[in-house]
Design a protein around this motif. Sequence first.
Motif, PDB file in Angstrom:
ATOM      1  N   TRP A  31      -1.225  11.748  -2.439  1.00 39.84           N
ATOM      2  CA  TRP A  31      -0.993  11.055  -1.165  1.00 39.84           C
ATOM      3  C   TRP A  31      -0.614   9.598  -1.397  1.00 39.84           C
ATOM      4  O   TRP A  31       0.312   9.073  -0.764  1.00 39.84           O
ATOM      5  CB  TRP A  31      -2.272  11.162  -0.324  1.00 39.84           C
ATOM      6  N   TYR A  32      -1.295   8.901  -2.302  1.00 43.37           N
ATOM      7  CA  TYR A  32      -1.049   7.471  -2.559  1.00 43.37           C
ATOM      8  C   TYR A  32       0.384   7.253  -3.061  1.00 43.37           C
ATOM      9  O   TYR A  32       1.086   6.342  -2.608  1.00 43.37           O
ATOM     10  CB  TYR A  32      -2.060   6.956  -3.585  1.00 43.37           C
ATOM     11  N   ASN A  33       0.843   8.100  -3.992  1.00 44.91           N
ATOM     12  CA  ASN A  33       2.203   7.966  -4.525  1.00 44.91           C
ATOM     13  C   ASN A  33       3.243   8.213  -3.436  1.00 44.91           C
ATOM     14  O   ASN A  33       4.287   7.553  -3.389  1.00 44.91           O
ATOM     15  CB  ASN A  33       2.417   8.938  -5.683  1.00 44.91           C
ATOM     16  N   HIS A  34       2.938   9.179  -2.554  1.00 40.63           N
ATOM     17  CA  HIS A  34       3.885   9.492  -1.484  1.00 40.63           C
ATOM     18  C   HIS A  34       4.010   8.318  -0.512  1.00 40.63           C
ATOM     19  O   HIS A  34       5.124   7.897  -0.181  1.00 40.63           O
ATOM     20  CB  HIS A  34       3.419  10.749  -0.743  1.00 40.63           C
ATOM     21  N   ILE A  35       2.881   7.786  -0.042  1.00 39.48           N
ATOM     22  CA  ILE A  35       2.935   6.655   0.888  1.00 39.48           C
ATOM     23  C   ILE A  35       3.527   5.429   0.199  1.00 39.48           C
ATOM     24  O   ILE A  35       4.277   4.650   0.796  1.00 39.48           O
ATOM     25  CB  ILE A  35       1.522   6.328   1.431  1.00 39.48           C
ATOM     26  N   GLY A  36       3.234   5.252  -1.098  1.00 40.05           N
ATOM     27  CA  GLY A  36       3.764   4.114  -1.833  1.00 40.05           C
ATOM     28  C   GLY A  36       5.274   4.163  -2.033  1.00 40.05           C
ATOM     29  O   GLY A  36       5.893   3.152  -2.362  1.00 40.05           O
ATOM     30  N   SER A  37       5.878   5.355  -1.861  1.00 40.66           N
ATOM     31  CA  SER A  37       7.328   5.475  -2.030  1.00 40.66           C
ATOM     32  C   SER A  37       8.095   4.872  -0.849  1.00 40.66           C
ATOM     33  O   SER A  37       9.304   4.667  -0.940  1.00 40.66           O
ATOM     34  CB  SER A  37       7.717   6.949  -2.196  1.00 40.66           C
ATOM     35  N   PHE A  38       7.396   4.578   0.264  1.00 36.58           N
ATOM     36  CA  PHE A  38       8.043   3.962   1.427  1.00 36.58           C
ATOM     37  C   PHE A  38       8.006   2.435   1.284  1.00 36.58           C
ATOM     38  O   PHE A  38       7.041   1.869   0.762  1.00 36.58           O
ATOM     39  CB  PHE A  38       7.333   4.361   2.724  1.00 36.58           C
ATOM     40  N   SER A  39       9.055   1.800   1.736  1.00 34.81           N
ATOM     41  CA  SER A  39       9.099   0.336   1.718  1.00 34.81           C
ATOM     42  C   SER A  39       8.218  -0.218   2.830  1.00 34.81           C
ATOM     43  O   SER A  39       7.808   0.502   3.751  1.00 34.81           O
ATOM     44  CB  SER A  39      10.541  -0.140   1.920  1.00 34.81           C
ATOM     45  N   ASP A  40       7.921  -1.528   2.759  1.00 34.08           N
ATOM     46  CA  ASP A  40       7.099  -2.161   3.795  1.00 34.08           C
ATOM     47  C   ASP A  40       7.762  -2.035   5.167  1.00 34.08           C
ATOM     48  O   ASP A  40       7.080  -1.835   6.177  1.00 34.08           O
ATOM     49  CB  ASP A  40       6.865  -3.635   3.455  1.00 34.08           C
ATOM     50  N   ALA A  41       9.086  -2.175   5.174  1.00 33.46           N
ATOM     51  CA  ALA A  41       9.804  -2.076   6.452  1.00 33.46           C
ATOM     52  C   ALA A  41       9.669  -0.671   7.043  1.00 33.46           C
ATOM     53  O   ALA A  41       9.506  -0.509   8.254  1.00 33.46           O
ATOM     54  CB  ALA A  41      11.286  -2.415   6.252  1.00 33.46           C
ATOM     55  N   GLU A  42       9.714   0.326   6.183  1.00 34.65           N
ATOM     56  CA  GLU A  42       9.580   1.699   6.666  1.00 34.65           C
ATOM     57  C   GLU A  42       8.165   1.984   7.153  1.00 34.65           C
ATOM     58  O   GLU A  42       7.967   2.685   8.149  1.00 34.65           O
ATOM     59  CB  GLU A  42       9.951   2.685   5.545  1.00 34.65           C
ATOM     60  N   LYS A  43       7.183   1.414   6.468  1.00 30.68           N
ATOM     61  CA  LYS A  43       5.792   1.638   6.882  1.00 30.68           C
ATOM     62  C   LYS A  43       5.532   1.049   8.274  1.00 30.68           C
ATOM     63  O   LYS A  43       4.746   1.588   9.052  1.00 30.68           O
ATOM     64  CB  LYS A  43       4.830   1.023   5.869  1.00 30.68           C
ATOM     65  N   LYS A  44       6.183  -0.064   8.584  1.00 31.54           N
ATOM     66  CA  LYS A  44       5.992  -0.690   9.897  1.00 31.54           C
ATOM     67  C   LYS A  44       6.510   0.195  11.020  1.00 31.54           C
ATOM     68  O   LYS A  44       6.095   0.064  12.169  1.00 31.54           O
ATOM     69  CB  LYS A  44       6.688  -2.047   9.942  1.00 31.54           C
ATOM     70  N   LYS A  45       7.418   1.118  10.679  1.00 29.87           N
ATOM     71  CA  LYS A  45       7.997   1.998  11.697  1.00 29.87           C
ATOM     72  C   LYS A  45       7.183   3.271  11.889  1.00 29.87           C
ATOM     73  O   LYS A  45       7.512   4.092  12.757  1.00 29.87           O
ATOM     74  CB  LYS A  45       9.438   2.356  11.304  1.00 29.87           C
TER      75      LYS A  45
END
Length: 235
Positions: A55-69
């Motif tokens: 799970w950590y690697n998967h969420i970490g593959s998103f950029s900060d901008a993508e996480k905000k969305k």
Amino acid sequence: MGFGDLQSADGLRLLNTFLADKSYIEGYRPTQGDVVVFEAVKKTPSNEFENALRWYNHIGSFSDAEKKKFQGERQSIDNYGRKPGQDRQEKHEFKSLSVNPAEKAKAAAADDDDVDLFGDENEEESEQTKQRLAAYAEKKAKKPAIVAKSTIVLDVKPWDDETNMEELERNVRSIELDGLLWGASRLVPLAYTIKKLQISCVVEDDKVGTDILEERIMEFEDQVQSVDIASFQKI
């Protein structure tokens, strides 16, 4: 209750157990809950906690901008994870399912559209039974199948530092396959002034394999020297 201190082994163990049958902290897609827990973990879990690591690697593959969305609202870390009393509730539900075999068989028969497979039947009753069996089979066939997916991170290496990396990334993302979804990307120093493109994607295992991805990317032979699998995680 939550997960407690997610920088401790006990906290990671709770998170690992929680993710044993889940892909995300809430629901079936990444939300702000995943971001809150990801930030609380702070560093990559060890291989001992394989579910948390996936799970950590998967969420970490998103950029900060993508996480905000991501959907949802940020809440306190204590609001995520197994809730107080949930264990007792699950035990009660499990106990309620432990019925007498005869009663269980009777309930199953009732659930299967009251199909009576025994006893004497006349021609009309036999035809009704066939129709009910056909309707039951059709209903079972319509149940959605579980789709197995994986997160893949690819290293795409150019020939030299004169390669236009923006154009290279556009070419890679132009590859469209049923069951393929491109994710975040970044340029990583390789040697001297050369950088490689590191790009993530989510694939449906039955539709897209790593060999197909490598073959399609290598078609851009004027720009791509090689393609390597940096990581491969089942979702």
